[in-house]
Design an enzyme around this catalytic site. Structure first.
Site, PDB file in Angstrom:
ATOM      1  N   ASP A 242       3.759  -1.573 -13.444  1.00 33.27           N
ATOM      2  CA  ASP A 242       3.068  -0.696 -12.747  1.00 33.27           C
ATOM      3  C   ASP A 242       1.723   0.006 -13.354  1.00 33.27           C
ATOM      4  OD1 ASP A 242       2.558   1.235 -10.632  1.00 33.27           O
ATOM      5  OD2 ASP A 242       3.647   2.749 -11.780  1.00 33.27           O
ATOM      6  N   ASP A 246      -2.640  -0.718 -12.968  1.00 30.19           N
ATOM      7  CA  ASP A 246      -3.684   0.371 -12.863  1.00 30.19           C
ATOM      8  C   ASP A 246      -4.820   0.099 -13.861  1.00 30.19           C
ATOM      9  OD1 ASP A 246      -2.364   1.237 -10.495  1.00 30.19           O
ATOM     10  OD2 ASP A 246      -2.770   3.256 -11.029  1.00 30.19           O
TER      11      ASP A 246
HETATM   12  C1  IPM Z   1       2.650   0.635  -7.037  1.00 25.12           C
HETATM   13  C2  IPM Z   1       2.854   1.771  -6.613  1.00 25.12           C
HETATM   14  C3  IPM Z   1       4.611   2.045  -6.442  1.00 25.12           C
HETATM   15  C4  IPM Z   1       5.398   1.618  -7.773  1.00 25.12           C
HETATM   16  C5  IPM Z   1       4.839   3.614  -6.042  1.00 25.12           C
HETATM   17  C6  IPM Z   1       4.272   3.968  -4.702  1.00 25.12           C
HETATM   18  C7  IPM Z   1       6.169   4.071  -6.043  1.00 25.12           C
HETATM   19  O1  IPM Z   1       2.389   2.626  -7.837  1.00 25.12           O
HETATM   20  O2  IPM Z   1       2.814  -0.373  -6.004  1.00 25.12           O
HETATM   21  O3  IPM Z   1       1.912   0.040  -7.942  1.00 25.12           O
HETATM   22  O4  IPM Z   1       5.528   2.405  -8.620  1.00 25.12           O
HETATM   23  O5  IPM Z   1       5.686   0.684  -7.815  1.00 25.12           O
HETATM   24 MN    MN Z   2       1.311   1.535  -8.961  1.00 23.67          MN
END
Ligand code: IPM
Ligand code: MN
Ligand code: NAD
Length: 347
Positions: A242, A246
């Site tokens: 995750d 990003d």
């Molecule tokens: C993602 C999002 C989700 C995650 C959240 C909304 C729970 O950040 O899809 O990357 O952490 O998987």
């Molecule tokens: Mn995410």
């Protein structure tokens, strides 16, 4: 082809309109009919009805060829209960164990790093998507007091770790890639991540033509910024995946550019942009729809019509090259106008 569409919340709604516009256009250009069913699940529906998703909701999703999601998350639902049921619930219930998140820079000028360009930012991340800290196992003791204890367990199973690592190697092998890097925190997490180490070495031995390397997740986060060109395939756990995706979004010019697929080979899979519902941008015609539109391309690529998928990718690239973009990547168009340009570029 039958697709369930969950626009969800915030900018999820804005970008889904454009993703659907492009999907409908590609279906008409290629004369390949697509049936869409819009499901109203999200914060508004939850606040109105108290229902996150209806009884039988996961079975309903399984009846489609694929599911498209905009984004879920709304400040009016502070514990994000609806997002947990709709998004994480679907990942778990449909056993979508592969979170496939390609990180590909479409134009040098979008790269936030000095002296780096398209040749340096072109890799894929495979994030384990059904285990780790996301399973929600744990509890609280003496909640709300100064003695509160909060336990949140991390689950790593041999089956779960093996299938994601194996998927990463098999992907590399079938895409003529020669490097797979696994990231964990086995220096501190001596139980769960020792399992990742063991399985990684076991699977790597099956793929002698692929260079299998390991980096601790903190070092990997640093190298993603200093030298992203070293990566072809990254495989990691749910939480680390995750976070690094990003960073991957930022390397592509911003979160608005990043696409993803939540896959279980051979079964109904779910496609969504990597970004969230960005409440401050919602409904203002400013959100970048490209991550959502590229997620439609991933969906088509996965379902089979690869020519359609490539056409969408080419249309997005051409639109970026022409500078016909939203403000987050330097343009002056709105969400709808970018969707229109991409749809027009498909003809
Ligand atoms: C993602 C999002 C989700 C995650 C959240 C909304 C729970 O950040 O899809 O990357 O952490 O998987
Ligand atoms: Mn995410
Ligand atoms: P976010 O991804 O919504 O936004 C983070 C930053 O990126 C913001 O500055 C936003 O302006 C920018 N951004 C994101 N998407 C963009 C786009 N398409 N165009 C231009 N800029 C964009 O993350 P957040 O603010 O941490 O979370 C907001 C809500 O979304 C929370 O409820 C969170 O839980 C949820 N969320 C949902 C998903 C999902 O549905 N898959 C993913 C991440 C976060």
């Amino acid at each position: 082809m039958q697709i369930a569409v969950i626009a969800g919340d915030g900018i999820g709604k804005d970008v889904t309109v454009e993703a659907v516009k492009v999907l409908q256009q590609v279906s008409s250009v290629f004369d390949a009919p697509i049936v869409l069913e819009h499901l109203p699940w999200g914060a508004d529906h939850f606040l109105r009805t108290g229902e996150t998703l209806p009884a039988g909701g996961y079975d309903l999703l399984r009846s489609f060829d694929a599911v498209f999601v905009g984004a879920l998350g709304d400040p009016r639902v502070p514990d994000n209960r609806h997002a947990r049921d709709i998004l994480l619930g679907t990942r778990f219930e449909l056993d979508l164990y592969v979170n496939y998140r390609p990180v590909r820079l479409l134009a040098d000028r979008l790269c936030p790093l000095k002296h780096r360009g398209r040749a340096d930012v072109n890799f894929v991340v495979f994030r384990e998507n059904t285990e780790g800290v996301y399973v929600g196992i744990g509890g609280r003791f003496k909640a709300g007091t100064p003695d509160e204890v909060a336990i949140q367990e991390e689950i790593n199973t041999y089956k779960g770790v093996h299938r994601i690592i194996r998927y990463a190697f098999a992907y590399a092998a079938t895409h003529n890639l020669t490097k797979v890097c696994m990231a964990d925190k086995s220096n501190a997490m001596q139980q769960g991540h020792a399992l990742w180490q063991r399985v990684f070495h076991e699977v790597a031995a099956e793929f002698p033509g692929i260079a299998a390397t390991h980096q601790y997740i903190d070092a990997l986060a640093m190298f993603l910024v200093r030298d992203p060109g070293q990566y072809e395939v990254i495989v990691t756990n749910n939480l680390f995946g995750d976070i690094v995706t990003d960073i991957g979004g930022a390397l592509q010019g911003g979160l608005g550019m990043a696409a993803s697929g939540n896959l279980h080979p051979g079964r109904t899979s779910l496609f969504e942009p990597v970004h969230g519902s960005a409440p401050p941008l919602a409904g203002r015609n400013v959100a970048n729809p490209m991550g959502a539109i590229l997620s439609v391309a991933l969906m088509l690529e996965t379902l089979g019509p690869t020519a359609e998928a490539k056409a969408i990718e080419a249309a997005v690239e051409a639109t970026v090259r022409a500078g016909e973009t939203t403000a987050d990547i330097g343009g002056s168009l709105g969400t709808r106008e970018v969707g229109d340009r991409i749809a027009a570029a498909l003809m």
